[in-house]
Design a protein around this motif. Structure first.
Motif, PDB file in Angstrom:
ATOM      1  N   PHE A   1       2.618   6.631   1.072  1.00 37.88           N
ATOM      2  CA  PHE A   1       1.353   5.909   1.097  1.00 37.88           C
ATOM      3  C   PHE A   1       0.532   6.211  -0.159  1.00 37.88           C
ATOM      4  N   VAL A   2       0.074   5.156  -0.849  1.00 34.49           N
ATOM      5  CA  VAL A   2      -0.734   5.324  -2.067  1.00 34.49           C
ATOM      6  C   VAL A   2      -2.033   4.517  -2.000  1.00 34.49           C
ATOM      7  N   GLY A   3      -2.281   3.856  -0.893  1.00 33.09           N
ATOM      8  CA  GLY A   3      -3.511   3.092  -0.745  1.00 33.09           C
ATOM      9  C   GLY A   3      -3.554   1.889  -1.670  1.00 33.09           C
ATOM     10  N   LEU A   4      -4.612   1.780  -2.450  1.00 39.48           N
ATOM     11  CA  LEU A   4      -4.808   0.651  -3.367  1.00 39.48           C
ATOM     12  C   LEU A   4      -4.281   0.928  -4.772  1.00 39.48           C
ATOM     13  N   GLN A   5      -3.540   2.013  -4.941  1.00 41.25           N
ATOM     14  CA  GLN A   5      -3.078   2.388  -6.273  1.00 41.25           C
ATOM     15  C   GLN A   5      -2.170   1.324  -6.890  1.00 41.25           C
TER      16      GLN A   5
ATOM     17  N   MET B   1       0.812  -1.222   0.000  1.00 47.72           N
ATOM     18  CA  MET B   1       0.000   0.000   0.000  1.00 47.72           C
ATOM     19  C   MET B   1       0.842   1.267   0.000  1.00 47.72           C
ATOM     20  N   PHE B   2       2.143   1.104  -0.283  1.00 45.29           N
ATOM     21  CA  PHE B   2       3.056   2.245  -0.320  1.00 45.29           C
ATOM     22  C   PHE B   2       3.818   2.251  -1.643  1.00 45.29           C
TER      23      PHE B   2
END
Length: 291
Positions: A44-48, A29-30
């Motif tokens: 942090f990029v979530g679900l990207q 998630m990073f």
């Protein structure tokens, strides 16, 4: 005393399994370039990461290859394994010899086995398959061409896997009480009828085990893919694990390493195994008769 003896095992489990798994899930998630980058540099990029890999053509092709290996290869591997197991438990002479011969490919290194297939069996000049085809008046086939390489790889993979699953089926059949077969014979049941109404129903738990192992072995498909495309991974032999390695360490079509995206691939593959295992437990019930 209990704590003293358990502590080494717990520490080893935490350091070698729990910590890497937890770190991989968090890393997915990073935005992380290299595996060794300090946590302070992670963004942090979530679900990207998951969105990026799912939308990637190479990853989708790799998943399609794995799906075909799991489905087509699974049907042939488990069917042939079950056939061999039934034959070996039918009272055939030389059972130990045939069992050892069928299991032998599992003893040989996968790398050596793949080299044997690519350099000898599938060779366009002096390969075993083409030699047999020419004996019957046919034309030589380029088994290592782009259109045939996937199926050639699958044939070799099935050859190396049959013996392993045969032993599991063999152990399952041998623990079925012989009294059931004797009673069925007295009642006039044929061998096919005994197989259908006794052997198959009492092998449900064994089928579940083999399907689970086959799913894990398919998801972790790596060596055969690299051996059939040793220089540069081709789309026809691309596997998710190979794609993940390319993301993390660099490879075909990868301009910069993306350890975070590679971790996302690992998480998705783990979820695939978890979903498959759950479905197997729901759809395939354990044996109703205690053996």
């Amino acid at each position: 005393m209990i704590v003293l003896f358990l502590t080494p095992a717990v520490l080893a489990f935490g350091l070698m399994f729990l910590y890497p798994v937890t770190r991989t899930v968090i890393m997915s998630m990073f935005s992380v370039k290299n595996v060794t980058d300090p946590v302070s540099t992670w963004q942090f990029v979530g679900l990207q990461n998951f969105i990026d890999i799912i939308s990637n053509v190479t990853f989708r092709r790799a998943m399609m290859n794995i799906l075909r290996i799991w489905l087509v290869g699974g049907i042939f591997t488990l069917s042939i394994s079950l056939l061999f197991a039934v034959i070996l438990t039918s009272g055939i002479k030389g059972k130990r010899f045939f069992r050892a011969v069928i299991y032998l490919p599992n003893v040989v290194s996968a790398v050596a086995l793949a080299i044997m297939w690519t350099q000898y069996v599938f060779s366009s000049k002096y390969g075993l398959f083409n030699h047999v085809i020419k004996l019957f008046g046919g034309k030589a086939v380029n088994w290592m061409s782009s259109g045939m390489k996937f199926w050639s790889m699958l044939i070799a993979f099935i050859f190396g896997a049959v013996g392993y699953y045969m032993l599991i089926f063999l152990s399952g059949i041998e623990r079925i009480p012989a009294d059931l077969y004797e009673a069925a014979t007295i009642d006039g049941a044929s061998k096919i009828g005994q197989f259908r109404h006794i052997t198959l129903p009492l092998l449900r738990s064994v089928f579940k085990t083999n399907l689970t192992f086959w799913t894990i072995n398919t998801i972790t498909f790596f060596v055969w893919s690299k051996m059939f495309s040793p220089v540069d991974s081709e789309m026809s032999t691309m596997a998710p694990i190979v794609y993940m390695m390319n993301l993390v360490f660099g490879g075909k079509g990868i301009t910069e390493t993306k350890a975070g995206s590679g971790a996302a691939v690992g998480v998705l593959l783990a979820l695939c195994v978890l979903i498959a295992f759950t479905l197997f437990n729901v759809l395939i019930k354990d044996d109703e008769i205690e053996l």
